[in-house]
Design a protein around this motif. Structure first.
Motif, PDB file in Angstrom:
ATOM      1  N   GLY A 105       4.885   6.667  -4.989  1.00 44.40           N
ATOM      2  CA  GLY A 105       3.772   7.265  -4.262  1.00 44.40           C
ATOM      3  C   GLY A 105       2.462   6.539  -4.451  1.00 44.40           C
ATOM      4  N   GLN A 106       2.523   5.204  -4.603  1.00 43.66           N
ATOM      5  CA  GLN A 106       1.312   4.413  -4.801  1.00 43.66           C
ATOM      6  C   GLN A 106       1.328   3.200  -3.875  1.00 43.66           C
ATOM      7  OE1 GLN A 106       1.406   3.664  -9.061  1.00 43.66           O
ATOM      8  NE2 GLN A 106       0.619   5.710  -9.535  1.00 43.66           N
ATOM      9  N   GLU A 107       0.204   2.477  -3.824  1.00 43.85           N
ATOM     10  CA  GLU A 107       0.103   1.317  -2.943  1.00 43.85           C
ATOM     11  C   GLU A 107      -1.040   0.414  -3.383  1.00 43.85           C
ATOM     12  OE1 GLU A 107      -1.321   1.941   1.030  1.00 43.85           O
ATOM     13  OE2 GLU A 107      -2.792   3.453   0.418  1.00 43.85           O
ATOM     14  N   LEU A 108      -1.051  -0.792  -2.818  1.00 42.81           N
ATOM     15  CA  LEU A 108      -2.236  -1.640  -2.819  1.00 42.81           C
ATOM     16  C   LEU A 108      -2.919  -1.402  -1.475  1.00 42.81           C
ATOM     17  CD1 LEU A 108      -0.902  -5.055  -4.214  1.00 42.81           C
ATOM     18  CD2 LEU A 108      -2.225  -3.331  -5.440  1.00 42.81           C
ATOM     19  N   PRO A 109      -4.137  -0.861  -1.443  1.00 42.45           N
ATOM     20  CA  PRO A 109      -4.774  -0.500  -0.168  1.00 42.45           C
ATOM     21  C   PRO A 109      -5.415  -1.697   0.519  1.00 42.45           C
ATOM     22  CG  PRO A 109      -6.222   0.058  -1.972  1.00 42.45           C
ATOM     23  CD  PRO A 109      -4.968  -0.493  -2.603  1.00 42.45           C
ATOM     24  N   ILE A 110      -4.591  -2.666   0.906  1.00 39.31           N
ATOM     25  CA  ILE A 110      -5.094  -3.896   1.507  1.00 39.31           C
ATOM     26  C   ILE A 110      -4.288  -4.242   2.753  1.00 39.31           C
ATOM     27  CG2 ILE A 110      -6.040  -4.896  -0.615  1.00 39.31           C
ATOM     28  CD1 ILE A 110      -3.441  -6.432  -0.957  1.00 39.31           C
ATOM     29  N   ASP A 111      -4.912  -5.043   3.623  1.00 38.63           N
ATOM     30  CA  ASP A 111      -4.242  -5.562   4.815  1.00 38.63           C
ATOM     31  C   ASP A 111      -3.592  -6.891   4.475  1.00 38.63           C
ATOM     32  OD1 ASP A 111      -5.283  -3.587   6.777  1.00 38.63           O
ATOM     33  OD2 ASP A 111      -7.205  -4.472   6.225  1.00 38.63           O
ATOM     34  N   VAL A 112      -2.338  -7.055   4.867  1.00 43.49           N
ATOM     35  CA  VAL A 112      -1.604  -8.283   4.554  1.00 43.49           C
ATOM     36  C   VAL A 112      -0.844  -8.750   5.786  1.00 43.49           C
ATOM     37  CG1 VAL A 112       0.097  -9.365   3.063  1.00 43.49           C
ATOM     38  CG2 VAL A 112      -1.297  -7.485   2.186  1.00 43.49           C
ATOM     39  N   PRO A 113      -1.135  -9.947   6.309  1.00 42.50           N
ATOM     40  CA  PRO A 113      -0.339 -10.443   7.433  1.00 42.50           C
ATOM     41  C   PRO A 113       1.055 -10.845   6.975  1.00 42.50           C
ATOM     42  CG  PRO A 113      -1.922 -12.094   6.735  1.00 42.50           C
ATOM     43  CD  PRO A 113      -2.220 -10.860   5.937  1.00 42.50           C
ATOM     44  N   GLY A 130      -8.655  -8.000   5.201  1.00 44.89           N
ATOM     45  CA  GLY A 130      -8.641  -7.454   6.547  1.00 44.89           C
ATOM     46  C   GLY A 130      -9.585  -6.278   6.713  1.00 44.89           C
ATOM     47  N   PRO A 131      -9.417  -5.509   7.778  1.00 39.73           N
ATOM     48  CA  PRO A 131     -10.349  -4.420   8.097  1.00 39.73           C
ATOM     49  C   PRO A 131     -10.464  -3.334   7.035  1.00 39.73           C
ATOM     50  CG  PRO A 131      -9.019  -4.988  10.010  1.00 39.73           C
ATOM     51  CD  PRO A 131      -8.441  -5.740   8.860  1.00 39.73           C
ATOM     52  N   ARG A 132      -9.414  -3.105   6.215  1.00 41.19           N
ATOM     53  CA  ARG A 132      -9.499  -2.046   5.196  1.00 41.19           C
ATOM     54  C   ARG A 132     -10.523  -2.359   4.107  1.00 41.19           C
ATOM     55  NH1 ARG A 132      -3.961   0.801   3.269  1.00 41.19           N
ATOM     56  NH2 ARG A 132      -5.517   2.333   2.582  1.00 41.19           N
ATOM     57  N   ALA A 271       0.334   8.368  11.774  1.00 44.16           N
ATOM     58  CA  ALA A 271       1.420   7.969  10.876  1.00 44.16           C
ATOM     59  C   ALA A 271       1.869   6.532  11.151  1.00 44.16           C
ATOM     60  CB  ALA A 271       2.573   8.961  10.981  1.00 44.16           C
ATOM     61  N   GLU A 272       3.166   6.346  11.460  1.00 42.18           N
ATOM     62  CA  GLU A 272       3.713   5.000  11.620  1.00 42.18           C
ATOM     63  C   GLU A 272       3.076   4.250  12.785  1.00 42.18           C
ATOM     64  OE1 GLU A 272       5.572   3.202   9.681  1.00 42.18           O
ATOM     65  OE2 GLU A 272       5.516   4.872   8.267  1.00 42.18           O
ATOM     66  N   GLN A 273       2.715   4.954  13.850  1.00 41.69           N
ATOM     67  CA  GLN A 273       2.058   4.281  14.973  1.00 41.69           C
ATOM     68  C   GLN A 273       0.727   3.673  14.540  1.00 41.69           C
ATOM     69  OE1 GLN A 273       1.803   7.255  18.133  1.00 41.69           O
ATOM     70  NE2 GLN A 273       3.368   6.141  19.281  1.00 41.69           N
ATOM     71  N   SER A 274      -0.032   4.409  13.749  1.00 45.58           N
ATOM     72  CA  SER A 274      -1.312   3.911  13.260  1.00 45.58           C
ATOM     73  C   SER A 274      -1.111   2.704  12.351  1.00 45.58           C
ATOM     74  CB  SER A 274      -2.054   5.018  12.508  1.00 45.58           C
ATOM     75  OG  SER A 274      -3.265   4.536  11.956  1.00 45.58           O
ATOM     76  N   ARG A 275      -0.192   2.822  11.409  1.00 41.74           N
ATOM     77  CA  ARG A 275       0.057   1.710  10.490  1.00 41.74           C
ATOM     78  C   ARG A 275       0.552   0.474  11.241  1.00 41.74           C
ATOM     79  NH1 ARG A 275       1.109   6.107   6.865  1.00 41.74           N
ATOM     80  NH2 ARG A 275       3.134   6.543   7.804  1.00 41.74           N
ATOM     81  N   ALA A 276       1.401   0.694  12.253  1.00 37.33           N
ATOM     82  CA  ALA A 276       1.933  -0.428  13.027  1.00 37.33           C
ATOM     83  C   ALA A 276       0.828  -1.136  13.813  1.00 37.33           C
ATOM     84  CB  ALA A 276       3.025   0.059  13.977  1.00 37.33           C
ATOM     85  N   GLN A 279      -1.079  -3.266  11.324  1.00 36.61           N
ATOM     86  CA  GLN A 279      -0.248  -4.381  10.870  1.00 36.61           C
ATOM     87  C   GLN A 279      -0.170  -5.458  11.941  1.00 36.61           C
ATOM     88  OE1 GLN A 279       1.444  -4.771   7.636  1.00 36.61           O
ATOM     89  NE2 GLN A 279       1.191  -6.780   8.575  1.00 36.61           N
ATOM     90  N   ASP A 280      -0.025  -5.037  13.193  1.00 39.17           N
ATOM     91  CA  ASP A 280       0.013  -6.005  14.290  1.00 39.17           C
ATOM     92  C   ASP A 280      -1.313  -6.746  14.404  1.00 39.17           C
ATOM     93  OD1 ASP A 280       1.273  -7.077  16.832  1.00 39.17           O
ATOM     94  OD2 ASP A 280      -0.497  -6.109  17.673  1.00 39.17           O
ATOM     95  N   LEU A 281      -2.413  -6.031  14.172  1.00 45.78           N
ATOM     96  CA  LEU A 281      -3.727  -6.660  14.275  1.00 45.78           C
ATOM     97  C   LEU A 281      -3.890  -7.758  13.222  1.00 45.78           C
ATOM     98  CD1 LEU A 281      -7.070  -4.957  15.006  1.00 45.78           C
ATOM     99  CD2 LEU A 281      -6.925  -6.444  13.022  1.00 45.78           C
ATOM    100  N   VAL A 282      -3.518  -7.480  11.962  1.00 41.28           N
ATOM    101  CA  VAL A 282      -3.672  -8.513  10.932  1.00 41.28           C
ATOM    102  C   VAL A 282      -2.610  -9.598  11.075  1.00 41.28           C
ATOM    103  CG1 VAL A 282      -4.832  -6.990   9.304  1.00 41.28           C
ATOM    104  CG2 VAL A 282      -2.363  -7.204   9.200  1.00 41.28           C
TER     105      VAL A 282
END
Length: 402
Positions: A105-113, A130-132, A271-276, A279-282
């Motif tokens: 239940g954890q993450e690195l809150p970063i954008d990664v291409p 990235g934008p985050r 949810a997944e649509q937002s994350r996708a 992800q596509d942007l970066v």
């Protein structure tokens, strides 16, 4: 010296215009130290690499003796979910890291291409953010320690495994964004965060770039919950994307507030649509290597005016302008035959006091337009640091103006 592998003509071209005589696979810190120590003694230039996503960025350089394949330095070394800390080898992909963290239940809150191939060492070396970064920061803000080898083969450690580490110099953050010109990372220690339970994005259309940027300036000033916000102008129009993450109720309330303040909602992604979408942007940051790409950094208060003027000179061209107003960053993508347009954009940015990096371009344009823009104040200090960390000048020679 370790036995070179993949020693064929095709393997020696690491990326477009980046060539080495031999490729050496590295699997441990002591082995890496031996390679660099011997390379310094023999004056052999070295190009370290992992996922190869950013090898073509930088000044054109002549052929190097060795390419150091660091993907063998992979794997989780230590993970303490209760302490929110992680130690991982530099060749580990971000996909593997996020998968391990997600199970707790954890993450690195970063954008990664392209997280399946992007390594944490490569991300640290290039300094990509990235934008985050607007709210969560970049990998630099998560670094608390590292192990590395200097250009002269000195194996060293800095920082530790505690979040509030104040001892010694900030070497881990210092190496972030150094493009492998000072040292080669073996491992990094990171602080992690709880995984956001909800993720939402609001899209809004605007008639013009200037109007959109003004609206986003107000939104960022009035909405502390905003995680990321980007304005994109292309031949299809001007789109604003605003993101919120956190608890489900808070995210829903944030999107309602974004819509009210922007006044031109066209869609919501959850949810997944937002994350996708993000992800596509970066990912597109790493897919534009067939075009000319300029990344520009300006004062946040000036970025709107600069973006509008760039929009004026790119009108009628197949250009994409991406603006992160809160970060003071712009990313301009134009066709590969737009050398004159790129030169004009770079001149406009420089005259405005902004900095730029030519992320992608033909070899001819790289020779006529400085890849890293004008030399900054303090360049001699940077060069003295380079001489201290890499006295033989063997690491990525010529890639940076050092």
């Amino acid at each position: 010296m370790p036995t070179p592998v993949n020693d064929t003509t095709n393997a020696r071209e690491l990326a477009a215009g980046v060539h080495v005589d031999e490729i050496v696979t590295v699997e441990s810190g002591p082995q890496l130290a031996d390679v660099l120590r011997e390379a310094t003694v023999n004056n052999h230039s070295v190009i370290p690499f992992g996922g190869r996503r950013s090898l073509a960025t930088g000044n054109p350089a002549g052929p190097a003796k060795f390419g150091l394949d660091l993907t063998g330095l992979s794997g989780i070394l230590s993970y303490e979910p209760a302490d929110l800390t992680l130690s991982v080898r530099a060749g580990t992909t971000l996909a593997e890291i996020q998968k391990t963290l997600g199970e707790s239940g954890q993450e690195l809150p970063i954008d990664v291409p392209f997280p399946e191939v992007t390594t944490v060492g490569g991300l640290a070396a290039t300094g990509f953010a990235g934008p985050r970064r607007l709210r969560s920061g970049s990998l630099r803000d998560l670094l608390i320690g590292c192990e590395f080898v200097r250009g002269d083969g000195l194996l060293a450690k800095a920082g530790g495994m505690v979040v509030k580490n104040v001892s010694g110099f900030e070497i881990p953050r210092f190496l972030h964004g150094s493009w492998g010109a000072l040292a080669v990372l073996i491992s990094v220690n990171l602080k992690v965060t709880p995984l956001a339970r909800a993720d939402g994005t609001l899209h809004a259309r605007f008639d013009g770039l200037d109007t959109a940027i003004q609206a986003v300036h107000r939104l960022i000033a009035e909405e502390p919950s905003i995680e990321a916000c980007v304005v994109t102008s292309d031949p299809h129009g001007v789109l604003v994307a605003a993101r919120a993450v956190g608890r489900p109720g808070a995210v829903a309330a944030s999107l309602d507030s974004f819509a009210q303040r922007l006044g031109s909602e066209i869609a919501r992604l959850e949810a997944e649509q937002s994350r996708a979408f993000w992800q596509d942007l970066v990912n597109r940051h790493a897919e534009d290597d067939s075009k000319i790409v300029l990344a520009i950094g300006a004062r946040p208060r000036d970025v709107g005016s600069l973006a509008t003027r760039i929009g004026d000179i790119t009108a009628g061209h197949d250009a994409t302008i991406q603006v992160s107003t809160g970060l003071g960053s712009l990313r301009i993508v134009i066709p590969a035959n737009g050398e004159d347009l790129a030169t004009g954009i770079a001149a406009l940015a420089t005259a405005d006091g902004a900095s730029y990096v030519l992320e992608s371009a033909s070899p001819a344009l790289r020779l006529s337009l400085p890849t890293w823009g004008t030399e900054p104040e303090g360049i001699e200090v940077m060069r003295s640091v380079k001489r201290e960390f890499d006295p033989g000048g063997i690491l990525n020679p010529g890639r940076l103006p050092l």
